[in-house]
Design an enzyme around this catalytic site. Structure first.
Site, mmCIF file in Angstrom:
data_model
loop_
_atom_site.group_PDB
_atom_site.id
_atom_site.type_symbol
_atom_site.label_atom_id
_atom_site.label_comp_id
_atom_site.label_asym_id
_atom_site.label_seq_id
_atom_site.Cartn_x
_atom_site.Cartn_y
_atom_site.Cartn_z
ATOM 1 N N GLY A 56 0.815 -1.205 0.000
ATOM 2 C CA GLY A 56 0.000 0.000 0.000
ATOM 3 C C GLY A 56 0.850 1.257 0.000
ATOM 4 N N CYS A 139 -8.898 0.896 5.389
ATOM 5 C CA CYS A 139 -8.278 1.974 6.175
ATOM 6 C C CYS A 139 -9.355 2.705 6.982
ATOM 7 C CB CYS A 139 -7.602 2.993 5.260
ATOM 8 S SG CYS A 139 -6.363 2.314 4.170
ATOM 9 N N ASN A 201 -9.691 -8.964 2.480
ATOM 10 C CA ASN A 201 -8.589 -8.424 3.261
ATOM 11 C C ASN A 201 -8.567 -9.213 4.578
ATOM 12 O OD1 ASN A 201 -6.540 -6.700 4.210
ATOM 13 N ND2 ASN A 201 -7.443 -4.933 3.195
#
EC number: 1.3.-.-
Length: 311
Positions: A56, A139, A201
């Site tokens: 990322g 996030c 994820n």
């Protein structure tokens, strides 16, 4: 097999096309487990992979979380790295030129703490020679009190729309599994204009050190990955693939070709290998070979004929 027979053996087409981008095979690396490829170059021939997904990258360098930030668990690991990264400037200067040396597609994973953060990186990447963007919406959204973008369907649709308006490359939205119904999030990403989705994820987990009587991670919680999460990931990929019409990239506990094929049969057009890279740096390349062997054994001419055939 003699050379003549080998020449006459049927060709097997392992290529897949996602949002107009054709990968030579469906195997890619999962963000955060492969750096930007350089660390693995002595083990893996990047030319053999369908794509490399970078760690990322944010608009500015992120220091990540305090240590300890990794803990082993049964059949997996917890991490609370906190998306430590050098920022987009260094990434463009160092990592993209490195990856351009290889015959593989480049997918840049983008992270941010606000919509503006994401858009800054997406715009910066507009003129860079990368093939696709993967937007990490696990996030925390600082403006919404810390709930992850990927845990609210309205936020998923809104950020997808905002990114799509600025992106010059196809956009993959990476979904969080820490939700009640993954299909709601998949449909929200599709409604926002996503070209593809990737999942899952990591799952939120916790480990306590009973001898020191404290949390094993300084962050208290971390993302669980590895073989332990594979059955959950296969289920979610199957649900998402049957809820949307855009391509799905599957990940979560894939360590070999057999694992990858489960995801493909469930509906994934491509797969990402993550935690397995840590205990077997050859995992991605071996998976490519294993898929080819399976196609030969089952006499499947095109990999695309396998996608989502288990209903």
């Amino acid at each position: 097999m003699n050379m003549t027979a080998e020449k006459n053996a049927p060709a097997f087409d392992t290529s897949v096309t996602i949002a107009g981008v054709t990968l030579k095979n469906p195997v890619m690396t999962a963000s955060g487990t492969f750096g930007s490829g350089a660390e693995y170059s002595e083990f893996v021939d990047l030319n053999k992979l369908g794509a490399v997904v970078t760690k990322g990258v944010a608009n500015v360098p992120w220091p990540g979380n305090p240590t300890p930030r990794i803990a082993e668990t049964h059949s997996g690991m917890l991490n609370a790295i906190g998306l430590q990264n050098p920022g987009i400037d260094l990434f463009c200067k160092r990592d993209i030129p490195y990856l351009k040396q290889f015959d593989t597609k480049i997918i840049v994973n983008v992270c941010g703490r606000s919509t503006e953060d994401y858009l800054e990186v997406v715009e910066r990447l507009g003129n860079e020679p990368v093939d696709m963007l993967e937007i990490n919406i696990s996030c925390p959204n600082v403006k919404e009190g810390g709930i992850a973008f990927g845990q609210d369907p309205k936020a998923v649709e809104a950020i997808t729309k905002a990114v799509k308006a600025k992106a010059k490359q196809p956009v993959i939205m990476k979904l969080s599994p820490n939700v009640t119904d993954i299909t709601v999030m998949a449909k929200a990403a599709e409604a926002g204009g996503a070209d593809a989705i990737s999942l899952i994820n990591t799952l939120t987990g916790m480990k306590i050190d009973i001898n020191r009587q404290c949390f094993a991670l300084a962050n208290k919680t971390g993302g669980l990955s590895g073989p332990a999460i594979k059955p959950i990931a296969v289920r979610m990929v199957y649900q998402a693939a049957n809820a949307v019409s855009i391509p799905v990239i599957g990940m979560g506990g894939i360590a070999c070709a057999e694992d990858a094929l489960e995801f493909i049969l469930a509906g994934a057009s491509a797969v990402s290998i993550g935690t397995a890279n840590f205990f077997n740096p050859y995992a991605a390349e071996e998976t490519v070979q294993g898929i080819e062997a399976y196609m030969r054994e089952k006499k499947v001419a095109r990999l695309t004929d396998l996608i989502g055939i288990v209903k």
